[in-house]
Design an enzyme around this catalytic site. Structure first.
Site, PDB file in Angstrom:
ATOM      1  N   CYS A  69      -7.947  -5.190  -3.467  1.00  0.00           N
ATOM      2  CA  CYS A  69      -7.007  -4.975  -4.512  1.00  0.00           C
ATOM      3  C   CYS A  69      -7.026  -3.676  -5.201  1.00  0.00           C
ATOM      4  CB  CYS A  69      -7.003  -6.191  -5.142  1.00  0.00           C
ATOM      5  SG  CYS A  69      -5.786  -6.360  -6.719  1.00  0.00           S
ATOM      6  N   GLY A  70      -6.286  -3.177  -5.968  1.00  0.00           N
ATOM      7  CA  GLY A  70      -6.345  -2.180  -6.769  1.00  0.00           C
ATOM      8  C   GLY A  70      -7.208  -2.392  -8.037  1.00  0.00           C
TER       9      GLY A  70
END
Length: 183
Positions: free
Chosen positions: A35-36
């Site tokens: 995930c970012g």
């Protein structure tokens, strides 16, 4: 009722009572490896290292519900976290954190601390909001978890005293953690 009434599964499949954490200040977070916001593991580990000897811990709950950003097995997740971020706080079994299939703990957490919006000062806030609205519009309905790295702050009595969206970094929680540790 408090978080101490819940039993969860560890990353190794064993049952663990959250009553084992009585008297500690906790962050309970849903996490993901791809995930970012995954770099938040680093700040979470820094908080854990700084305050663990003062009665603080972090409980990570991996979830694959958000764009399939946690596809790994329990072993892969644990290895990733240790190798890339030096994570030494507990990681629990991967499971759902939103919707009808959500773990009971997360259903309880969102009832205690509803969604209040994203921190629009975070550089990824607009992108996150746009991505959810475009690809997963139903995620914005109600108070459910909106994305990975939603963090709940728990006081020494097992009460949920704060909810922090992915757009709030763990470091931004420091002042509140310190205040709770002094109570």
């Amino acid at each position: 009722m408090s978080i101490y009434d819940f039993v969860v599964k560890t990353n190794h499949g064993k049952e663990k009572s959250l009553a084992d954490y009585k008297g500690k200040v906790l962050i309970i977070a849903n996490t993901a490896s791809k995930c970012g916001f995954t770099p938040q593991y680093e700040e979470l580990q820094q908080l854990y290292a700084k305050y663990k000897d003062q009665g603080f811990t972090i409980l990570a709950f991996p979830s694959n519900q958000f764009a399939k950003q946690e596809p790994g097995t329990a072993q892969e997740i644990e290895q990733f976290c240790k190798l890339n971020y030096g994570v030494s706080f507990p990681i629990f079994a991967k499971g759902d954190v939103r919707g009808e299939t959500a773990q009971p703990l997360f259903k309880y957490l969102i009832k205690q601390q509803p969604f209040k919006g994203f921190d629009n000062n975070h550089p990824n806030a607009k992108g996150l909001q746009d991505a959810i609205n475009t690809n997963f519009p139903s995620f914005m309905e109600g108070d459910s978890i909106k994305w990975n790295f939603t963090k709940f702050l728990i006081n020494k009595k097992g009460e949920v005293v704060g909810r922090y969206e992915p757009t709030t970094t763990p470091a931004q929680m420091t002042e509140k953690i310190e205040a709770l540790l002094k109570e």
